[in-house]
Design a protein around this motif. Sequence first.
Motif, PDB file in Angstrom:
ATOM      1  N   GLY A  38      -1.292  -1.378  -4.174  1.00  0.00           N
ATOM      2  CA  GLY A  38      -2.407  -0.447  -4.051  1.00  0.00           C
ATOM      3  C   GLY A  38      -1.865   0.954  -3.860  1.00  0.00           C
ATOM      4  O   GLY A  38      -1.033   1.195  -2.981  1.00  0.00           O
ATOM      5  N   LEU A  44       0.872  -1.176   0.000  1.00  0.00           N
ATOM      6  CA  LEU A  44       0.000   0.000   0.000  1.00  0.00           C
ATOM      7  C   LEU A  44       0.907   1.223   0.000  1.00  0.00           C
ATOM      8  O   LEU A  44       1.755   1.370   0.882  1.00  0.00           O
ATOM      9  CB  LEU A  44      -0.915  -0.009   1.226  1.00  0.00           C
ATOM     10  N   PRO A  60       0.193  -6.166   5.029  1.00  0.00           N
ATOM     11  CA  PRO A  60       0.630  -5.367   3.894  1.00  0.00           C
ATOM     12  C   PRO A  60       1.897  -4.568   4.222  1.00  0.00           C
ATOM     13  O   PRO A  60       2.123  -4.187   5.368  1.00  0.00           O
ATOM     14  CB  PRO A  60      -0.546  -4.412   3.650  1.00  0.00           C
ATOM     15  N   LEU A  65      -4.197   4.278   4.374  1.00  0.00           N
ATOM     16  CA  LEU A  65      -3.170   3.234   4.406  1.00  0.00           C
ATOM     17  C   LEU A  65      -3.490   2.186   5.474  1.00  0.00           C
ATOM     18  O   LEU A  65      -3.389   0.980   5.237  1.00  0.00           O
ATOM     19  CB  LEU A  65      -1.799   3.844   4.693  1.00  0.00           C
ATOM     20  N   THR A  70      -7.359  -5.896   4.793  1.00  0.00           N
ATOM     21  CA  THR A  70      -6.686  -6.944   4.022  1.00  0.00           C
ATOM     22  C   THR A  70      -6.866  -8.282   4.741  1.00  0.00           C
ATOM     23  O   THR A  70      -6.491  -8.416   5.904  1.00  0.00           O
ATOM     24  CB  THR A  70      -5.185  -6.635   3.862  1.00  0.00           C
ATOM     25  N   ILE A  91       3.491  -1.175   4.018  1.00  0.00           N
ATOM     26  CA  ILE A  91       2.992   0.194   3.899  1.00  0.00           C
ATOM     27  C   ILE A  91       4.145   1.140   3.632  1.00  0.00           C
ATOM     28  O   ILE A  91       5.146   1.131   4.351  1.00  0.00           O
ATOM     29  CB  ILE A  91       2.247   0.610   5.178  1.00  0.00           C
ATOM     30  N   LEU A 105      -7.039   0.271   4.845  1.00  0.00           N
ATOM     31  CA  LEU A 105      -6.918  -0.832   3.889  1.00  0.00           C
ATOM     32  C   LEU A 105      -6.059  -1.962   4.441  1.00  0.00           C
ATOM     33  O   LEU A 105      -6.315  -3.140   4.178  1.00  0.00           O
ATOM     34  CB  LEU A 105      -6.349  -0.363   2.557  1.00  0.00           C
ATOM     35  N   TRP A 108     -12.157  -4.041  -0.811  1.00  0.00           N
ATOM     36  CA  TRP A 108     -10.754  -4.432  -0.913  1.00  0.00           C
ATOM     37  C   TRP A 108     -10.559  -5.949  -0.951  1.00  0.00           C
ATOM     38  O   TRP A 108      -9.803  -6.471  -1.778  1.00  0.00           O
ATOM     39  CB  TRP A 108      -9.960  -3.796   0.212  1.00  0.00           C
TER      40      TRP A 108
END
Length: 140
Positions: A59, A5, A37, A23, A30, A39, A26, A116
């Motif tokens: 993303g 992300l 994720p 950020l 996930t 970031i 999402l 998402w």
Amino acid sequence: MKVHLINPSALAFGIGVITPRWLYVLAAATPEMYGDPLITDETLEPWDPDTVSPGDVVGIGIHTGNAVQGYEIGQVARGRGAYVVFGGIHATLFPEEAATLGAAHAVVKGDGDVVWAHVLAGLRAPRAAADVRRRQGRRR
């Protein structure tokens, strides 16, 4: 398949000025099967393209002020074999631009956290189908 992300920025301040909430929203949306994720807020540090592998999902959230930088990241990520997804207010208002200039596989309009998991599943589906075809090919 890792999820990245990214908040694009042409300038890195080195300190948190206005790290966008999306950020973390999402990241929380996930599904666990994808792991945590990665970031990147480019206002803190630049994104490292070497962290992206083929089949990863990148993303990118854009507003008008960081759209050009976001499109550059999207093109690089796609060139590395990643699936590229754009969201944010600029992508919501100009989805065709994000798809074309950003080399996006998908553009999410509106509240990304709501869809998402479906976006990730949709991007994973072609890969899963290819894996099944490969396994079936080995049995013949």
